[in-house]
Design a protein around this motif. Sequence first.
Motif, PDB file in Angstrom:
ATOM      1  N   LEU A 125      70.564  -0.139  25.338  1.00 45.66           N
ATOM      2  CA  LEU A 125      69.497   0.596  26.014  1.00 45.66           C
ATOM      3  C   LEU A 125      70.014   1.674  26.954  1.00 45.66           C
ATOM      4  O   LEU A 125      69.228   2.385  27.572  1.00 45.66           O
ATOM      5  CB  LEU A 125      68.613  -0.392  26.803  1.00 45.66           C
ATOM      6  N   GLY A 126      71.349   1.785  27.076  1.00 47.67           N
ATOM      7  CA  GLY A 126      71.911   2.764  27.993  1.00 47.67           C
ATOM      8  C   GLY A 126      71.675   2.403  29.444  1.00 47.67           C
ATOM      9  O   GLY A 126      71.529   3.282  30.301  1.00 47.67           O
ATOM     10  N   LYS A 127      71.640   1.112  29.770  1.00 42.95           N
ATOM     11  CA  LYS A 127      71.317   0.654  31.122  1.00 42.95           C
ATOM     12  C   LYS A 127      72.512  -0.010  31.806  1.00 42.95           C
ATOM     13  O   LYS A 127      72.348  -0.683  32.816  1.00 42.95           O
ATOM     14  CB  LYS A 127      70.183  -0.373  31.057  1.00 42.95           C
ATOM     15  N   LEU A 128      73.699   0.155  31.250  1.00 40.67           N
ATOM     16  CA  LEU A 128      74.872  -0.452  31.862  1.00 40.67           C
ATOM     17  C   LEU A 128      75.192   0.286  33.155  1.00 40.67           C
ATOM     18  O   LEU A 128      75.402   1.491  33.162  1.00 40.67           O
ATOM     19  CB  LEU A 128      76.062  -0.373  30.905  1.00 40.67           C
ATOM     20  N   GLU A 129      75.225  -0.453  34.255  1.00 42.83           N
ATOM     21  CA  GLU A 129      75.366   0.201  35.558  1.00 42.83           C
ATOM     22  C   GLU A 129      76.748   0.804  35.766  1.00 42.83           C
ATOM     23  O   GLU A 129      76.899   1.833  36.412  1.00 42.83           O
ATOM     24  CB  GLU A 129      75.083  -0.805  36.697  1.00 42.83           C
ATOM     25  N   VAL A 130      77.767   0.158  35.238  1.00 41.67           N
ATOM     26  CA  VAL A 130      79.133   0.628  35.440  1.00 41.67           C
ATOM     27  C   VAL A 130      79.851   0.701  34.099  1.00 41.67           C
ATOM     28  O   VAL A 130      79.428   0.089  33.122  1.00 41.67           O
ATOM     29  CB  VAL A 130      79.927  -0.308  36.392  1.00 41.67           C
ATOM     30  N   ASN A 131      80.904   1.479  34.061  1.00 42.51           N
ATOM     31  CA  ASN A 131      81.846   1.503  32.931  1.00 42.51           C
ATOM     32  C   ASN A 131      81.347   2.190  31.662  1.00 42.51           C
ATOM     33  O   ASN A 131      82.093   2.277  30.689  1.00 42.51           O
ATOM     34  CB  ASN A 131      82.302   0.078  32.562  1.00 42.51           C
ATOM     35  N   GLU A 132      80.082   2.674  31.644  1.00 40.74           N
ATOM     36  CA  GLU A 132      79.639   3.341  30.421  1.00 40.74           C
ATOM     37  C   GLU A 132      80.421   4.630  30.188  1.00 40.74           C
ATOM     38  O   GLU A 132      80.663   5.026  29.057  1.00 40.74           O
ATOM     39  CB  GLU A 132      78.143   3.623  30.467  1.00 40.74           C
ATOM     40  N   GLY A 133      80.832   5.287  31.272  1.00 39.16           N
ATOM     41  CA  GLY A 133      81.623   6.501  31.143  1.00 39.16           C
ATOM     42  C   GLY A 133      82.919   6.262  30.406  1.00 39.16           C
ATOM     43  O   GLY A 133      83.326   7.054  29.548  1.00 39.16           O
TER      44      GLY A 133
ATOM     45  N   GLY B 164      75.674   9.796  31.187  1.00 38.73           N
ATOM     46  CA  GLY B 164      74.371   9.687  31.836  1.00 38.73           C
ATOM     47  C   GLY B 164      73.483  10.878  31.545  1.00 38.73           C
ATOM     48  O   GLY B 164      73.908  11.874  30.968  1.00 38.73           O
ATOM     49  N   SER B 165      72.227  10.778  31.962  1.00 42.28           N
ATOM     50  CA  SER B 165      71.276  11.864  31.720  1.00 42.28           C
ATOM     51  C   SER B 165      71.343  12.927  32.805  1.00 42.28           C
ATOM     52  O   SER B 165      70.916  14.060  32.595  1.00 42.28           O
ATOM     53  CB  SER B 165      69.853  11.301  31.628  1.00 42.28           C
ATOM     54  N   ARG B 166      71.865  12.591  33.961  1.00 41.04           N
ATOM     55  CA  ARG B 166      72.010  13.554  35.052  1.00 41.04           C
ATOM     56  C   ARG B 166      73.490  13.753  35.345  1.00 41.04           C
ATOM     57  O   ARG B 166      74.211  12.797  35.598  1.00 41.04           O
ATOM     58  CB  ARG B 166      71.302  13.063  36.314  1.00 41.04           C
ATOM     59  N   TYR B 167      73.916  14.993  35.316  1.00 44.15           N
ATOM     60  CA  TYR B 167      75.332  15.254  35.542  1.00 44.15           C
ATOM     61  C   TYR B 167      75.531  16.710  35.951  1.00 44.15           C
ATOM     62  O   TYR B 167      74.647  17.554  35.765  1.00 44.15           O
ATOM     63  CB  TYR B 167      76.148  14.954  34.282  1.00 44.15           C
ATOM     64  N   THR B 168      76.684  16.986  36.503  1.00 39.37           N
ATOM     65  CA  THR B 168      77.101  18.354  36.802  1.00 39.37           C
ATOM     66  C   THR B 168      78.338  18.667  35.969  1.00 39.37           C
ATOM     67  O   THR B 168      78.952  17.767  35.390  1.00 39.37           O
ATOM     68  CB  THR B 168      77.429  18.520  38.294  1.00 39.37           C
TER      69      THR B 168
END
Length: 450
Positions: A337-345, A403-407
């Motif tokens: 679901l793309g809801k992993l709080e950490v380590n998805e990067g 993530g969906s928000r990034y710079t």
Amino acid sequence: MKRKIYDTMVRWKQESAGKTALLIDGARRVGKSYIAEEFARTQYRSYILIDFNRAGKEVRDLFEQNLNDLDSFFMYLSAIYGVTLYRNDSLIILDEIQLFPRARSAIKYLVADGRYHYLETGSLMSIRKNVADILIPSEERHLKMYPLDFEEFLWAMNETPLADLMKVCFDKKKEMGPALHRKAMTLFRKYLIVGGMPQAVSTYQETQDFEKTDAIKRAILDLYRQDIAKHAKGCKRKAEVVFDEIPEQLSRHEKKFVLSALGRGARFRDYESAFLWLEDAMICNVCYNSTAPDAGIRMNWDRTALKLYFGDTGLLISHAFDENGLVTQEIYKKLLLGKLEVNEGMIFENIVAQMLTASGHRLYFYSNSSRDDKNARMEIDFLITKRKVTDRHNVSAIEVKSGSRYTYSSLRKFMDRYREQLDVPYILHTADYSEKDGIAFLPVYWTWLL
């Protein structure tokens, strides 16, 4: 399973079999033996598979004693395996050839004889003990085999039309559209979890059960640990430490491998052999820092500054999220679901490294930690070069965003600083295709098309 390497093997047969032997090198359990036998069954009138993990003394003695009399060599070999050999229409497979290097050195004479075709498969092929005291034949064509890329995973999931559509959209610089993008991202997240090891993919395809698939991956990880213990001569303990440290290192914001985490006073030269062993075994993909992003990217690399990725992201997940020997269903649900709080990067960056490697790219990144010039201070996840080098604009910079928000301030600074060297810059993200500010924003599942 359908694998891209099969077509390369067919081209080898058409163009240079009889003049060269084909050596397929890859990590353990990546599917080398399977594809070799499938190729033999479909492309030749007969074949002999010599598995040096099982071959007895009588077979090994043929390579030791009968190479001066190849008529007898082939007569005995045919009788032992009960297979009739046909000139120019039989394949002899030397499987797990690293276990018997003498057979590899015999390729020179077998190819020169010209009667049959030869296919070698093996792991740990460049490890020192597997090439000691033998002459590596110049008649070998070396081919590396990797875990399934995303297109091959889609084939295995019976989603070939979706893979074909991705190619069209990529070529035309066109969006997938909301419904198909959601479908593709769901399949891609399954690919993240399952990975590309054929046995894991097959298990998931048959059962749709992540826990059963995880058990397969964990068995492969145990096999890798056994290989390190058995074969990493002179750097066994250091290779084990580096292997176990990879998830922690990748979870850092800056993913360069920090040697101090391995012990006080740890230096690169002390651990270099461990890094090289894991790379040679194709357990890991090493990404080096390039200090100047131009056509000669390899001439400007700093081998002491590196990032270390797992060769297979499914294995990384089983290694990183270990709770009592099992990755929990909650972790799987959050990943899907793309809801992993950490380590998805770290997971997204690892899968991009995996797919770029399978597409034939050497891995480089760019890092400048200048304290004096903030405009020079930047880090770019990956650099890749064009297939055909021109006078300028040869290097593409790649940033990976989970993530969906990034710079992307580093990418902007990089574009300003290296405008003459830079080809199309890419951001790989979880949204659909778009273009903005001279940057191509690609859905991450298109990485295999770069």
